[in-house]
Design a protein around this motif. Structure first.
Motif, PDB file in Angstrom:
ATOM      1  N   SER A 225      18.896  56.896  -4.321  1.00 61.32           N
ATOM      2  CA  SER A 225      19.752  56.101  -3.429  1.00 61.32           C
ATOM      3  C   SER A 225      20.146  54.786  -4.077  1.00 61.32           C
ATOM      4  N   ALA A 226      19.210  54.146  -4.810  1.00 61.56           N
ATOM      5  CA  ALA A 226      19.537  52.877  -5.464  1.00 61.56           C
ATOM      6  C   ALA A 226      20.557  53.070  -6.579  1.00 61.56           C
ATOM      7  N   MET A 227      20.479  54.203  -7.267  1.00 56.15           N
ATOM      8  CA  MET A 227      21.433  54.460  -8.345  1.00 56.15           C
ATOM      9  C   MET A 227      22.840  54.699  -7.813  1.00 56.15           C
ATOM     10  N   THR A 228      22.957  55.219  -6.571  1.00 51.44           N
ATOM     11  CA  THR A 228      24.269  55.534  -6.012  1.00 51.44           C
ATOM     12  C   THR A 228      24.833  54.420  -5.137  1.00 51.44           C
ATOM     13  N   VAL A 229      24.124  53.298  -4.985  1.00 53.67           N
ATOM     14  CA  VAL A 229      24.644  52.171  -4.204  1.00 53.67           C
ATOM     15  C   VAL A 229      25.900  51.624  -4.896  1.00 53.67           C
ATOM     16  N   PRO A 230      26.983  51.369  -4.139  1.00 50.45           N
ATOM     17  CA  PRO A 230      28.217  50.889  -4.790  1.00 50.45           C
ATOM     18  C   PRO A 230      28.117  49.472  -5.327  1.00 50.45           C
ATOM     19  N   ASP A 231      27.147  48.683  -4.870  1.00 49.01           N
ATOM     20  CA  ASP A 231      26.965  47.332  -5.376  1.00 49.01           C
ATOM     21  C   ASP A 231      26.102  47.361  -6.637  1.00 49.01           C
ATOM     22  N   ALA A 232      26.407  46.453  -7.560  1.00 51.45           N
ATOM     23  CA  ALA A 232      25.609  46.338  -8.782  1.00 51.45           C
ATOM     24  C   ALA A 232      24.237  45.762  -8.445  1.00 51.45           C
TER      25      ALA A 232
ATOM     26  N   ASP B 292      28.874  49.631 -14.636  1.00 53.33           N
ATOM     27  CA  ASP B 292      30.323  49.626 -14.497  1.00 53.33           C
ATOM     28  C   ASP B 292      30.871  48.213 -14.313  1.00 53.33           C
ATOM     29  N   MET B 293      30.238  47.401 -13.442  1.00 54.48           N
ATOM     30  CA  MET B 293      30.774  46.078 -13.104  1.00 54.48           C
ATOM     31  C   MET B 293      30.394  45.003 -14.125  1.00 54.48           C
ATOM     32  N   LEU B 294      29.159  45.021 -14.570  1.00 54.94           N
ATOM     33  CA  LEU B 294      28.647  43.941 -15.406  1.00 54.94           C
ATOM     34  C   LEU B 294      28.716  44.252 -16.893  1.00 54.94           C
ATOM     35  N   GLY B 295      29.115  45.454 -17.248  1.00 55.33           N
ATOM     36  CA  GLY B 295      29.226  45.792 -18.662  1.00 55.33           C
ATOM     37  C   GLY B 295      27.894  45.933 -19.358  1.00 55.33           C
ATOM     38  N   LEU B 296      26.833  46.289 -18.626  1.00 54.98           N
ATOM     39  CA  LEU B 296      25.507  46.455 -19.223  1.00 54.98           C
ATOM     40  C   LEU B 296      25.281  47.909 -19.608  1.00 54.98           C
TER      41      LEU B 296
ATOM     42  N   SER C  70      31.187  38.920  -6.536  1.00 56.71           N
ATOM     43  CA  SER C  70      30.376  37.946  -5.798  1.00 56.71           C
ATOM     44  C   SER C  70      28.915  38.256  -6.106  1.00 56.71           C
ATOM     45  N   LEU C  71      28.217  37.297  -6.719  1.00 59.76           N
ATOM     46  CA  LEU C  71      26.839  37.500  -7.165  1.00 59.76           C
ATOM     47  C   LEU C  71      25.871  36.689  -6.321  1.00 59.76           C
TER      48      LEU C  71
ATOM     49  N   ILE D 148      22.344  41.017  -7.217  1.00 60.18           N
ATOM     50  CA  ILE D 148      23.256  41.904  -6.491  1.00 60.18           C
ATOM     51  C   ILE D 148      24.681  41.428  -6.741  1.00 60.18           C
ATOM     52  N   GLY D 149      25.522  42.327  -7.196  1.00 60.72           N
ATOM     53  CA  GLY D 149      26.928  42.013  -7.440  1.00 60.72           C
ATOM     54  C   GLY D 149      27.832  42.891  -6.595  1.00 60.72           C
ATOM     55  N   ARG D 150      28.791  42.286  -5.935  1.00 67.05           N
ATOM     56  CA  ARG D 150      29.719  43.022  -5.066  1.00 67.05           C
ATOM     57  C   ARG D 150      31.147  42.769  -5.514  1.00 67.05           C
ATOM     58  N   ASP D 151      31.937  43.817  -5.525  1.00 72.44           N
ATOM     59  CA  ASP D 151      33.340  43.729  -5.917  1.00 72.44           C
ATOM     60  C   ASP D 151      34.145  43.190  -4.732  1.00 72.44           C
ATOM     61  N   VAL D 152      34.681  41.968  -4.882  1.00 73.33           N
ATOM     62  CA  VAL D 152      35.459  41.332  -3.807  1.00 73.33           C
ATOM     63  C   VAL D 152      36.916  41.160  -4.236  1.00 73.33           C
ATOM     64  N   THR D 153      37.367  42.020  -5.134  1.00 77.25           N
ATOM     65  CA  THR D 153      38.742  41.908  -5.622  1.00 77.25           C
ATOM     66  C   THR D 153      39.749  42.086  -4.493  1.00 77.25           C
TER      67      THR D 153
END
Length: 463
Positions: free
Chosen positions: A137-144, A163-167, A211-212, A225-230
């Protein structure tokens, strides 16, 4: 749709199966106890019989100490048998399944041990299954999500973080601030536990805004936790552009309309009492709309632009506040408010004079407008106990209920719409104050008690 009767029958059958399993476990435990006591009794009888044989042989051979040694021999044999079984159990404790059963009373210990072992195995299987489900479940969460150690080393991350943070998975064990060298992010990462959320461009995609926030958990772990707020930023940009464009388009016709109304007021037709009343109301509403447009334009500029470094200068705040206080006394007029000032003339501030003047005047004029005639308004500029520069405006007005305070800085939010309009308010003053404070690294605090008054403080960063 599930049949209620069928559901009740299933629950009843499940309950019967659980009761039957519990009864079987209890029956097995009783049988194990009975078998253990039987075996122990047989051992005791065998030892006693052996002791009797030793005594009989001694009596036949004429050995006088035979009756004394017989019980001692029996006790030694029983103790040796008991000791052997206990040693076997002690050696078998780390083993989950014993191939051989221990007879007698020590067998009860073995039964208990096996039951605990089976129970522990079941718990381990459930825990492993729970951990697998949590990981999935943690791997499939849409937030980083990134787990960090106390040294800010990456311990775990999910797919969204890649995907979001380039790690990458290979980055596990490395310091996050060594991989992401953005100055704003590094400065934010070094802040304390009360750090606010940070919005910045994603390192892996410049078209995305993140948003971190960091949440501590455990004794020495942190969860980033990182969320896409584009999409939210795009909507805010559309709203801000719309407000700015509409405000610009309204400014010219309002200026023309107000000019024509003023001209009509100066003509002979404007001296007619009925016409003068109509034109005066028109001029008053046009002037109110003009103020709203000006505040909207100012608020739009505060939200969409960053202050130029050339705009900042050292400000003598006490001197800046003098004309504001004089205007506040003029606004008070016949209501005769007691406006007091406690200003530190030696305390200066690094900021944009025009923006700070707008923020300070909004707070002072609001206090005068919403304080009954003869009330008290106290304006203070100085340092607090922590050495921070603080501008505060306290009044003895009507006060504000606690449920309204979190929304006071929203655009056009009014507690009493009729009173606000009668006082000439635009509903944008506190929103402007909040954004000016943010642009100067300050924050706005509001304390109020209904019927006793309110206190607005702008607290600037410490020295």
């Amino acid at each position: 749709m599930t049949d209620p009767q069928s559901s009740l029958s299933q629950h009843a059958a499940r309950a019967r199966r659980v009761d039957r399993r519990a009864q079987l476990r209890q029956l097995r435990l009783v049988e194990a106890r009975q078998r253990a006591w039987r075996e122990e009794g047989i051992l005791v009888l065998a030892v006693m019989a052996l002791g009797s044989v030793v005594a009989w042989v001694g009596a036949v051979t004429g050995w006088g100490l035979a009756w004394v040694l017989a019980p001692v021999t029996a006790l030694v044999i029983y103790t040796a048998a008991l000791l052997w079984r206990v040693i076997y159990l002690a050696r078998a404790l780390p083993i989950t399944s014993q191939p051989r059963r221990v007879w007698g009373l020590p067998g009860l210990i073995q039964v208990r041990q096996r039951r605990l072992s089976r129970r522990w195995s079941r718990r381990q299987r459930r825990l492993i299954g729970l951990l697998k489900r949590y990981h999935h479940s943690a791997m499939t969460v849409p937030d980083a999500m990134v787990v960090l150690t106390a040294e800010r080393e990456i311990e775990w991350l999910n797919r969204a973080a890649i995907d979001m943070l380039g790690l990458n998975r290979s980055d596990i064990g490395l310091r996050l601030d060594d991989l992401w060298r953005t100055p704003a992010f590094i400065a934010w990462l070094k802040q304390g536990s009360d750090r606010p959320a940070l919005e910045l461009v994603a390192p892996a995609d410049e078209t995305r805004t993140l948003s971190l926030r960091i949440e501590p958990y455990g004794s020495d772990r942190y969860l980033l936790i990182g969320r896409d707020v584009t999409a939210l930023h795009r909507l805010q940009g559309v709203r801000q552009d719309f407000v700015a464009n509409v405000s610009h388009e309204l400014r010219t016709p309002l200026t023309v309309l107000a000019g024509y109304v003023e001209t009509l007021l100066d003509t002979d037709e404007g001296q007619d009492p009925q016409m003068h009343r109509i034109l005066s109301n028109m001029h008053q509403q046009a002037d109110r709309m003009r103020r709203i447009v000006e505040d909207l334009l100012l608020l739009s500029r505060l939200e969409t632009s960053q202050p130029d470094a050339d705009w900042f200068e050292t400000i003598d705040v006490a001197r800046l506040l003098e004309p504001i206080l004089n205007d506040a006394r003029l606004v008070s007029g016949e209501e005769g408010h007691d406006i007091r000032a406690d200003l530190d003339p030696t305390l200066t501030l690094w900021g944009v004079p025009r923006e700070l003047q707008s923020a300070f005047s909004n707070l002072v004029f609001n206090a005068v407008k919403y304080t009954p005639a003869g009330g008290r308004v106290e304006v203070r500029w100085g340092r607090d106990e922590q050495g921070r520069a603080v501008f505060s405006v306290c009044d003895s007005g009507i006060g504000i209920e606690a449920r309204h305070i979190p929304r006071l800085t929203e655009r056009f939010y009014r507690i009493d719409v009729g009173r606000s309009r009668a006082r000439g308010g635009t509903g944008l003053g506190l929103a402007i104050v909040k954004h000016v404070a943010l642009r100067h690294g300050a924050r706005l605090e509001i304390d109020s008690t209904p019927g006793e008054g309110s206190c607005f403080r702008v607290i600037f960063p410490g020295p």
